[in-house]
Design an enzyme around this catalytic site. Sequence first.
Site, PDB file in Angstrom:
ATOM      1  N   CYS A  97       0.994  -1.265   0.221  1.00 61.23           N
ATOM      2  CA  CYS A  97       0.239   0.328  -0.548  1.00 61.23           C
ATOM      3  C   CYS A  97       0.314   1.343  -0.003  1.00 61.23           C
ATOM      4  CB  CYS A  97      -1.290   0.275   1.187  1.00 61.23           C
ATOM      5  SG  CYS A  97      -1.970  -0.970   1.142  1.00 61.23           S
ATOM      6  N   HIS A 158      -2.763   6.300   4.346  1.00 63.48           N
ATOM      7  CA  HIS A 158      -1.243   5.397   4.490  1.00 63.48           C
ATOM      8  C   HIS A 158      -0.338   6.382   4.085  1.00 63.48           C
ATOM      9  CE1 HIS A 158      -1.287   0.747   5.614  1.00 63.48           C
ATOM     10  NE2 HIS A 158       0.066   1.616   6.151  1.00 63.48           N
TER      11      HIS A 158
END
Length: 610
Positions: A97, A158
């Site tokens: 990610c 994130h």
Amino acid sequence: MWPELILISVLLLSLVCGEVNVAHPNPSEHIISASTYSTTTTTSHTKRPNIIIMMADDLGYGDVGMTGNDTIRTPNIDSIATKGVKFTHHLAASSVCSPSRAAFLTGRYPIRSGVAPSGLLRVMTFVASAGGLPQNETTMPEILKEAGYSTALIGKWHLGINCEWQGDFCHHPLNHGFDYFYGLPLTNLKDFSGDGNTVMLMAKPNMNVGLGCTVLVGTLVTLLLRRKKLVHKAGFYALLFLTTVPIGVFYLVMCDMTFINSVIMRDFDYIEQPIRFDNLSQRLVSEALEYLTARSHSGQPFMLFMSFVQVHTYLHTADRFKGRSRHGRYGDNVEELDWCVGELLKAVRRLGMQNDTLIYFTSDQGGHVEERGLDGQREGGWNGIFKGGKCMGGMEGALRVPTAMMWPGVVPAGRVVHQPTSLMDVLPTLCHVLDVPLPANRVIDGRNVWPLITGRADETPHDVMFHYCGRDIHAARYSPKDENAVWKVHFATPKWRAGTQGCDFVCPCYGSTWIQWHDPPLMFDLVSDPAETTVVNVSSDAKYEAILRHIDEAKLAHKQSLVEVESQYSFYNTMWWPWLQPCCNYPWCDCHDEKYDNFSYPYTDNDAWS
Ligand SMILES: *[C@@H]1O[C@H](CO)[C@@H](O)[C@H](O)[C@H]1NC(C)=O
Ligand SMILES: *[C@@H]1O[C@H](CO)[C@@H](O)[C@H](O)[C@H]1NC(C)=O
Ligand SMILES: *[C@@H]1O[C@H](CO)[C@@H](O)[C@H](O)[C@H]1NC(C)=O
Ligand SMILES: *[C@@H]1O[C@H](CO)[C@@H](O)[C@H](O)[C@H]1NC(C)=O
Ligand SMILES: *[C@@H]1O[C@H](CO)[C@@H](O)[C@H](O)[C@H]1NC(C)=O
Ligand SMILES: *[C@@H]1O[C@H](CO)[C@@H](O)[C@H](O)[C@H]1NC(C)=O
């Protein structure tokens, strides 16, 4: 031992000095009114589409109808491909990610921004760590904002929050070009399910035993030393402290991610802690619809980055979608994701914006093939014919992502792009569409693929693409000019558990236990053999040696173009630091977003989902 010592000293220091910062009023220069979003006016004469970017988390190539899945229902995602272009060779710039998203937002390989992990922790692991997307990177929303767009991020970020203190917001979305943010500063994690399953347990199943034994042995040795009068009383307490407290803190941090990481922010405010997952997807959709409605009346173009929490574990699915799919909890979650996409598409139509809106759907990387629930049920994605999955830097299953783009009247309907393209291409392609210059003074690795999308070109602008695992290049793919060929070479591949295409929980990027290096590299012909079943014998023909040489030269040139930057995965940048820990109402750190008290989504017939 050193990391623990440091961790514990800073913890003590920060407690003593009362440095634990409570969520702070925002630095005034950062405040951008959420209710009015942005009011900059556009100065350009060219027609600028609204842009909706939808990114799923860990959705596998084979998980959707448009790539041939006939047992999972994704009519809304598929409709983007029908009304626009489908990409069959669209590649994430990283198999995990944070780096993948950094590359997506900057159009650059993650190593250039320092978001290339060198160790075990490969994503931003704590809200309270210091790493993230560096301030001096130029992001897609920054470019769009400069071009007169209103920009919003709804869902997962994130890419870090703070650097030095809780509230400096150096990595925050609003300091990276977004006018509005509602969502998770970190990510969804299986730890949040509350069923006792944690990332640490999956990655290191025996960790609890190990930690317990360490504490036990440490305590016994300390007692023994004291008994034999080898340490003084003060030394005894110091030793006892050192053998128990750092491990206790480590245990709390690693095994109770909910307390430290389960947070929702609206702009700079921590408004929910821990996250209420019931209706979370519906709340995010509501936020998006509110934004779209507000923007539709404004006359100013917008960019909405809808960054879904699905289909990452914890697989929370609204009751309405539970048990409806033929693929268990995972399938239900994919189908709920599709419903969310449908709600956005429907809103665009309802607001009469369909001809003025470019919609792009993708996933940040492939499905996580090792992911399982406590009951053994599969909880990760399906990558179709492609080998491997999430976290395997060079594997096709990690890199190919289900992708489609529509802009009715501009992007031809039903077109399929088979040539290699990258998530990093979105930034330069949008720059081309908006006729704004690329960020100067830096290498942009993405390419403008607008000619491929519109059908004016049939060749990828990429010569050689590199596939990193952490800081090492594990694979590369070469698309020679004037040839319908794509060659893939693997310099390193993961060593899978026998009979599987996975490791324990994730495949690491280094170490001889899990990684096999190849010299000469393994070569595959992706046009005739996309599933990479037959290794090309590189010594059987001089042409293969020429291909290898070309890739080697490109790799050398690429390496020479790299500038050493601070690693966002250094020890300081990856650790959990108490002074960076957000807390919505000190000291309880327990609140909920009152806007969604008693929230009930106004379901109406949604096409396929009524
Ligand atoms: C469809 O997706 C499900 C869920 O990931 C998977 O189990 C199944 O194998 C896929 N089917 C096909 C035909 O790809
Ligand atoms: C969008 O374009 C199509 C084809 O040109 C046209 O039929 C339709 O009315 C347009 N819709 C809107 C809302 O402008
Ligand atoms: C590869 O090709 C060379 C030259 O044709 C041949 O000598 C060699 O046996 C081949 N290797 C394999 C593994 O087939
Ligand atoms: C950003 O700043 C860091 C640290 O000063 C520097 O190493 C890096 O080259 C800069 N990056 C860009 C794109 O200017
Ligand atoms: C939400 O429900 C609770 C319990 O049913 C009730 O006490 C509260 O007043 C409700 N809040 C709102 C804003 O309706
Ligand atoms: C979620 O929505 C359902 C109905 O749509 C409602 O019954 C339920 O109370 C909601 N849960 C929460 C936590 O808001």
